[in-house]
Enzyme design. Structure first.
Site, PDB file in Angstrom:
ATOM      1  N   LYS A 299      -0.585  -9.484   0.145  1.00 23.45           N
ATOM      2  CA  LYS A 299      -2.081  -9.171  -0.176  1.00 23.45           C
ATOM      3  C   LYS A 299      -2.209  -7.500   0.156  1.00 23.45           C
ATOM      4  CE  LYS A 299      -3.531 -12.494  -2.142  1.00 23.45           C
ATOM      5  NZ  LYS A 299      -2.507 -12.635  -3.244  1.00 23.45           N
TER       6      LYS A 299
ATOM      7  N   PRO B 254       1.975 -10.056   6.358  1.00 23.17           N
ATOM      8  CA  PRO B 254       2.298  -9.775   4.833  1.00 23.17           C
ATOM      9  C   PRO B 254       2.694 -11.139   4.349  1.00 23.17           C
ATOM     10  CG  PRO B 254       4.115  -9.166   6.483  1.00 23.17           C
ATOM     11  CD  PRO B 254       2.914  -9.282   7.055  1.00 23.17           C
TER      12      PRO B 254
ATOM     13  N   TYR C 166       9.402 -19.272   0.493  1.00 21.14           N
ATOM     14  CA  TYR C 166       8.847 -19.403   1.903  1.00 21.14           C
ATOM     15  C   TYR C 166       9.391 -20.597   2.811  1.00 21.14           C
ATOM     16  CZ  TYR C 166       5.520 -15.801   0.405  1.00 21.14           C
ATOM     17  OH  TYR C 166       4.944 -14.568  -0.079  1.00 21.14           O
TER      18      TYR C 166
ATOM     19  N   HIS D 222       7.208 -13.347 -11.899  1.00 24.79           N
ATOM     20  CA  HIS D 222       7.453 -14.992 -11.237  1.00 24.79           C
ATOM     21  C   HIS D 222       6.570 -15.747 -11.498  1.00 24.79           C
ATOM     22  CE1 HIS D 222      10.606 -13.483  -8.042  1.00 24.79           C
ATOM     23  NE2 HIS D 222      10.848 -13.012  -9.204  1.00 24.79           N
TER      24      HIS D 222
ATOM     25  N   TYR E  19      -2.884 -16.585  -4.459  1.00 25.65           N
ATOM     26  CA  TYR E  19      -1.492 -15.862  -4.554  1.00 25.65           C
ATOM     27  C   TYR E  19      -1.381 -14.934  -5.759  1.00 25.65           C
ATOM     28  CZ  TYR E  19       3.331 -14.682  -3.203  1.00 25.65           C
ATOM     29  OH  TYR E  19       4.375 -14.226  -2.681  1.00 25.65           O
TER      30      TYR E  19
HETATM   31  C1  LIG Z   1       6.611  -1.808   7.240  1.00 24.36           C
HETATM   32  C2  LIG Z   1       5.620  -2.486   6.424  1.00 24.36           C
HETATM   33  C3  LIG Z   1       6.009  -3.545   5.503  1.00 24.36           C
HETATM   34  C4  LIG Z   1       5.042  -4.205   4.580  1.00 24.36           C
HETATM   35  N1  LIG Z   1       5.477  -4.957   3.995  1.00 24.36           N
HETATM   36  C5  LIG Z   1       4.326  -5.766   3.127  1.00 24.36           C
HETATM   37  C6  LIG Z   1       4.739  -6.751   2.375  1.00 24.36           C
HETATM   38  O1  LIG Z   1       5.941  -7.142   2.314  1.00 24.36           O
HETATM   39  N2  LIG Z   1       3.849  -7.135   1.422  1.00 24.36           N
HETATM   40  C7  LIG Z   1       2.534  -6.930   1.453  1.00 24.36           C
HETATM   41  O2  LIG Z   1       1.723  -7.210   0.828  1.00 24.36           O
HETATM   42  N3  LIG Z   1       2.209  -5.731   2.219  1.00 24.36           N
HETATM   43  C8  LIG Z   1       3.213  -5.161   2.971  1.00 24.36           C
HETATM   44  N4  LIG Z   1       2.615  -4.164   3.914  1.00 24.36           N
HETATM   45  C9  LIG Z   1       1.528  -3.513   3.641  1.00 24.36           C
HETATM   46  C10 LIG Z   1       1.414  -2.445   2.601  1.00 24.36           C
HETATM   47  O3  LIG Z   1       2.426  -1.828   2.274  1.00 24.36           O
HETATM   48  C11 LIG Z   1       0.001  -1.969   2.752  1.00 24.36           C
HETATM   49  O4  LIG Z   1      -1.029  -2.702   2.568  1.00 24.36           O
HETATM   50  C12 LIG Z   1      -0.172  -0.828   1.652  1.00 24.36           C
HETATM   51  O5  LIG Z   1       0.739   0.255   1.773  1.00 24.36           O
HETATM   52  C13 LIG Z   1      -1.536  -0.267   1.842  1.00 24.36           C
HETATM   53  O6  LIG Z   1      -1.773   0.857   0.929  1.00 24.36           O
HETATM   54  P1  LIG Z   1      -2.619   2.282   1.753  1.00 24.36           P
HETATM   55  O7  LIG Z   1      -2.566   3.314   0.460  1.00 24.36           O
HETATM   56  O8  LIG Z   1      -3.881   1.627   1.904  1.00 24.36           O
HETATM   57  O9  LIG Z   1      -1.877   2.737   2.951  1.00 24.36           O
HETATM   58  P2  LIG Z   1      -0.575   3.548   2.989  1.00 24.36           P
HETATM   59  O10 LIG Z   1       0.455   2.779   2.246  1.00 24.36           O
HETATM   60  O11 LIG Z   1      -0.102   3.300   4.651  1.00 24.36           O
HETATM   61  O12 LIG Z   1      -0.600   5.024   2.688  1.00 24.36           O
HETATM   62  C14 LIG Z   1      -1.394   5.848   3.663  1.00 24.36           C
HETATM   63  C15 LIG Z   1      -1.052   7.236   3.327  1.00 24.36           C
HETATM   64  O13 LIG Z   1      -1.635   8.029   4.247  1.00 24.36           O
HETATM   65  C16 LIG Z   1      -0.721   9.076   4.691  1.00 24.36           C
HETATM   66  N5  LIG Z   1      -1.446   9.501   6.002  1.00 24.36           N
HETATM   67  C17 LIG Z   1      -1.803   9.178   7.077  1.00 24.36           C
HETATM   68  N6  LIG Z   1      -2.341   9.742   8.054  1.00 24.36           N
HETATM   69  C18 LIG Z   1      -2.568  10.806   7.347  1.00 24.36           C
HETATM   70  C19 LIG Z   1      -3.213  11.823   7.752  1.00 24.36           C
HETATM   71  N7  LIG Z   1      -3.697  12.244   8.886  1.00 24.36           N
HETATM   72  N8  LIG Z   1      -3.324  13.178   6.688  1.00 24.36           N
HETATM   73  C20 LIG Z   1      -2.554  12.894   5.579  1.00 24.36           C
HETATM   74  N9  LIG Z   1      -2.125  11.794   5.118  1.00 24.36           N
HETATM   75  C21 LIG Z   1      -2.030  10.762   6.082  1.00 24.36           C
HETATM   76  C22 LIG Z   1       0.576   8.242   5.019  1.00 24.36           C
HETATM   77  O14 LIG Z   1       1.607   8.989   5.085  1.00 24.36           O
HETATM   78  C23 LIG Z   1       0.654   7.176   4.031  1.00 24.36           C
HETATM   79  O15 LIG Z   1       1.468   7.802   2.944  1.00 24.36           O
HETATM   80  C24 LIG Z   1       3.770  -3.609   4.600  1.00 24.36           C
HETATM   81  C25 LIG Z   1       3.439  -2.553   5.413  1.00 24.36           C
HETATM   82  C26 LIG Z   1       4.330  -1.890   6.133  1.00 24.36           C
HETATM   83  C27 LIG Z   1       3.933  -1.098   7.085  1.00 24.36           C
END
Ligand SMILES: Cc1cc2nc3c(=O)[nH]c(=O)nc-3n(C[C@H](O)[C@H](O)[C@H](O)COP(=O)(O)OP(=O)(O)OC[C@H]3O[C@@H](n4cnc5c(N)ncnc54)[C@H](O)[C@@H]3O)c2cc1C
Length: 390
Positions: A296, A292, A200, A72, A384
């Site tokens: 980011k 969201p 948006y 995009h 963005y």
């Molecule tokens: C419902 C939802 C919708 C979202 N939509 C958007 C969006 O549209 N746009 C956007 O930019 N961001 C969005 N986000 C945010 C984005 O998805 C997150 O910022 C991103 O997933 C961060 O990645 P991460 O690896 O830091 O954490 P996570 O993706 O949360 O990964 C963490 C991992 O650690 C695991 N874990 C947790 N505790 C333990 C433990 N005790 N032992 C072992 N493993 C564990 C979890 O199961 C998970 O797989 C959304 C978040 C959510 C919850």
């Protein structure tokens, strides 16, 4: 078990860190509480910044994204019944990629397993110990057995509700939080795209966002009460609200279809400082959350682990700890920029429960400025598509 870097969490942060370390010849073990099927099926983010796209490509995991993702070159801002385009390509020379987070996860898991990487799924009761010593440890249960993983370093990539951040003594944690008085009601729909780029929409009834996942599947969001329940939202109400919030004077049409997934997302800004305690380094949602609206969350997770992998590489290649010492400050600079951008987009586009007509007019004035001032449009576009990675 022993490894150099023990990684808690197989989200984008943990998997990408493991991949980047592997490319530098540094071994790691990733432990994850959920199953592979679950992490590969969880629907979350969908927008990849230019720098994230380049990072995935350069490290050999961009092929499917390039085949199946959508480039995009702008976004639409819709307010007062009119649509305006912010042209990323013209303003920044860069673009974004719409490619779902769970697809990135699938690509990363496949790459790690193909390279013989250690990914341990469905571990229980993980806990981290001896963080302020030279040999921190992760203990967990797997298939009924207690396992211990001795590490040089631990990366806390376990998301907002994980166990690593709370393992830092509370006196060493400085936390900054803002909870928004609204959430997003998200749906997945079997329908053709209604738009070529994300929309948006600012509206008196609340914010709406039109996004896409594939030529057959669309992702739509509506601002809602953060405690709202799915039962309050029959399909007819969802479509009525979407049509009301997205309608334009030019008669734009939203394509309807079968809704096959619904969910409410809470909106919060959160940062913990510093992102390090002893030999524990936090990355991604474990250290910070953004609403969201600025797309980011996933991108910040990628940016953090890029900085962390470079710092660990420098340590293992030259014994120099400086980059590890700088990790938190380096990562937090980008984190706070993204926090500000996400807060700004959220504040400009949503309806607040205590909103007055004065506040509503200010939002419209700001949006009008964004679409008429090149400088302001450039600010939105720069943020963005994402600032260059460190
Ligand atoms: C419902 C939802 C919708 C979202 N939509 C958007 C969006 O549209 N746009 C956007 O930019 N961001 C969005 N986000 C945010 C984005 O998805 C997150 O910022 C991103 O997933 C961060 O990645 P991460 O690896 O830091 O954490 P996570 O993706 O949360 O990964 C963490 C991992 O650690 C695991 N874990 C947790 N505790 C333990 C433990 N005790 N032992 C072992 N493993 C564990 C979890 O199961 C998970 O797989 C959304 C978040 C959510 C919850």
């Amino acid at each position: 078990m022993k490894t150099r870097v023990g990684i808690v969490g197989a989200g984008p942060a943990g998997l990408l860190l493991s991949h980047l370390l592997h490319l530098e010849g540094i071994d790691s073990v990733v432990i994850e509480s959920r199953s592979r099927q679950e992490i590969e099926a969880t629907i979350r983010a969908g927008v990849l910044e230019h720098g994230t796209v380049e990072l995935l490509r350069k490290t050999g995991i961009g092929a499917r994204m390039d085949r199946e993702g959508f480039v995009h070159e702008g976004v639409y801002l819709r307010f007062a019944g009119t649509t305006h385009r912010i042209d990323f390509k013209a303003l920044t020379g860069r673009s974004i990629m719409v490619y779902a987070q769970h697809e990135v996860i699938k690509d990363l898991v496949a790459a790690r397993l193909e390279a013989g990487g250690m990914l341990l799924f469905e571990v229980k009761d993980a806990a981290v110990y001896d963080l302020d010593t030279a040999q921190p440890t992760i203990r967990f249960h797997q298939r009924g057995k207690v396992e211990e993983l001795q590490c040089d370093f631990i990366a806390g990539c376990d998301g907002f509700h994980g166990i690593t951040r709370p393992s830092i003594p509370s006196r060493m944690r400085h936390e900054f939080t803002r909870v928004y008085p609204f959430g997003w009601f998200g749906i997945l729909v079997e329908a053709p795209p209604s738009t070529d780029e994300l929309i948006y929409a600012h509206h008196e009834r609340g914010f709406a966002l039109v996004s896409t996942r594939s030529p057959q599947i669309q992702r739509l969001y509506l601002q809602c009460d953060p405690n709202d329940e799915l039962k309050n939202w029959p399909d007819s109400r969802i479509w009525d609200e979407l049509h009301a919030r997205l309608e334009t004077r030019e008669g734009w049409k939203l394509a309807e279809g079968r809704i096959f997934q619904k969910g409410v997302i809470a909106m919060r800004s959160y940062v913990v400082e510093p992102m390090r305690y002893g030999r524990l380094f936090l990355a991604g949602d474990a250290a910070h959350i953004v609403p969201p609206t600025g797309a980011k969350g996933l991108n910040l997770a990628a940016a953090d682990v890029r900085v962390l992998s470079k710092a660990l590489t420098s340590f293992y290649k030259s014994g120099n700890e400086q980059a590890l010492k700088d990790y938190s400050a380096t990562a937090l600079r980008r984190v706070w920029r993204a926090e500000h951008f996400s807060w700004w987009m959220t504040s400009m586009l949503h309806r607040f429960h205590d909103e007055t007509p004065f506040h509503h007019r200010l939002q419209l004035a700001e949006l009008d400025y964004v679409v008429t001032s090149r400088a302001k449009a450039q600010t939105l576009a720069d943020n963005y598509v994402g600032l260059p990675l460190e």
